[in-house]
Write an enzyme that holds these catalytic residues in place. Sequence first.
Site, PDB file in Angstrom:
ATOM      1  N   HIS A 380       0.822  -1.219   0.000  1.00 30.52           N
ATOM      2  CA  HIS A 380       0.000   0.000   0.000  1.00 30.52           C
ATOM      3  C   HIS A 380       0.855   1.268   0.000  1.00 30.52           C
ATOM      4  O   HIS A 380       0.325   2.367  -0.205  1.00 30.52           O
ATOM      5  CB  HIS A 380      -0.912  -0.003   1.227  1.00 30.52           C
ATOM      6  CG  HIS A 380      -2.186   0.767   1.035  1.00 30.52           C
ATOM      7  ND1 HIS A 380      -2.473   1.455  -0.125  1.00 30.52           N
ATOM      8  CD2 HIS A 380      -3.247   0.975   1.853  1.00 30.52           C
ATOM      9  CE1 HIS A 380      -3.664   2.037  -0.013  1.00 30.52           C
ATOM     10  NE2 HIS A 380      -4.143   1.777   1.185  1.00 30.52           N
ATOM     11  N   ASP A 384      -2.267   2.219  -4.520  1.00 33.65           N
ATOM     12  CA  ASP A 384      -3.483   2.671  -3.842  1.00 33.65           C
ATOM     13  C   ASP A 384      -4.577   1.607  -3.955  1.00 33.65           C
ATOM     14  O   ASP A 384      -4.515   0.721  -4.821  1.00 33.65           O
ATOM     15  CB  ASP A 384      -3.981   3.978  -4.460  1.00 33.65           C
ATOM     16  CG  ASP A 384      -3.025   5.127  -4.191  1.00 33.65           C
ATOM     17  OD1 ASP A 384      -2.343   5.105  -3.144  1.00 33.65           O
ATOM     18  OD2 ASP A 384      -2.958   6.041  -5.030  1.00 33.65           O
TER      19      ASP A 384
END
Length: 409
Positions: A380, A384
């Site tokens: 992450h 995204d």
Amino acid sequence: MTEVRVPTLGESVSEATVATWFKKPGDKVAVDEMLCELETDKVTVEVPAPAAGTLSEIVANEGETVGVDALLAQISEGAAEPATEAKAPSEEAPKDKGEMTETEEAPAEQKQGEKSGEDAPSAKKMMAENDLKDGDVTGTGKDGRVMKEDVLKALNTPKEAPATKSAPRAPVAAEEADLEERVKMTRLRQTIARRLKEAQNTAAMLTTYNEVDMTAVMDLRKEYKDLFEKKHGVKLGFMSFFTKACIHALNEVPDVNAEIDGDSVIYKNYVNMGVAVGTPNGLVVPVLRRADLMGFAEIEKSIAEMGKKARDGKLSMKDMQGGSFTISNGGVYGSLMSSPILNPPQSGILGMHKIQERPMVVGGQIVIRPMMYLALSYDHRIVDGKGAVTFLVRVKEALEDPRRLLMDL
């Protein structure tokens, strides 16, 4: 006398463990005959005989750790010789004054890993001021002496966080303790454990899920598998479809194919597809280099070849380096759902699972369809949530309608 030494083990690999000796002292050997097997962090390396003759001495025994170019054994010409054995002290012949035995070494011939002479005074002072021990600094001076620059380098190098100790074992009853067996982890298993834990500690790892209707792929495979095998000499499996679908999705979401290097992101305009393969010694990930340039037949042939090499322990360092994305198929073992762990420094890994018939609503009707859960684990820090979901949806769409792959939709 011919020396047998540890060969170059590959990029970033500096040591190995002697796993198995196929010969014993006194055995005759032929040129290129396998003498022993070394186990590194990544692959198993076979060491062939550099010359014909008799294996006169084994220097590094099974279980010992050896560095690159370290002496493993000696081969002599002529008839087989018995293994060398150390004489008992009472059997040793008295030595003349000044004579040196074979077990003694001249001061100039120091043992590997040892240093002779004093460290630089400035280096010793700096080590004392910073509470550094001898083992904390690697000397680069003559005969391994520590210089001031070595101490500065050690101080500027970030220290690794101490390994988390395992919780102490619970007490074991005496009658059960006799039924237990303690086996040392292989270097490969230790490396797998370390790298998986590093992935959890380093990456901001998340997993997103979806499901795919495998009807179209299964129908297409059933229709063309015989013709495909007849023309290309390899069976048409599911992996080529998934590889193609992932390449298609990576082109749209390049973040999943990128990696973080310090404070930079490296975007890769190619796809080196890692395919996780289970072996008796653990999980390995051979890489299909430039998979984005391959057709279905080449992908299937490459996967079959890499899988065989992995199971036979024949993978080389080159076979396992440079991957940009990985596919792991837990479905072959019956897994219905899982969260795969990233293969550092990659930012994405796709988990395939078991195909299972389930009731689905299609066009307002309940029908039975062969369904598979898909899982994408991603970092992450660079990918995204929108990009991860989009990637998985594109894979789903390409598999449910393979015509999209032909038209790049």
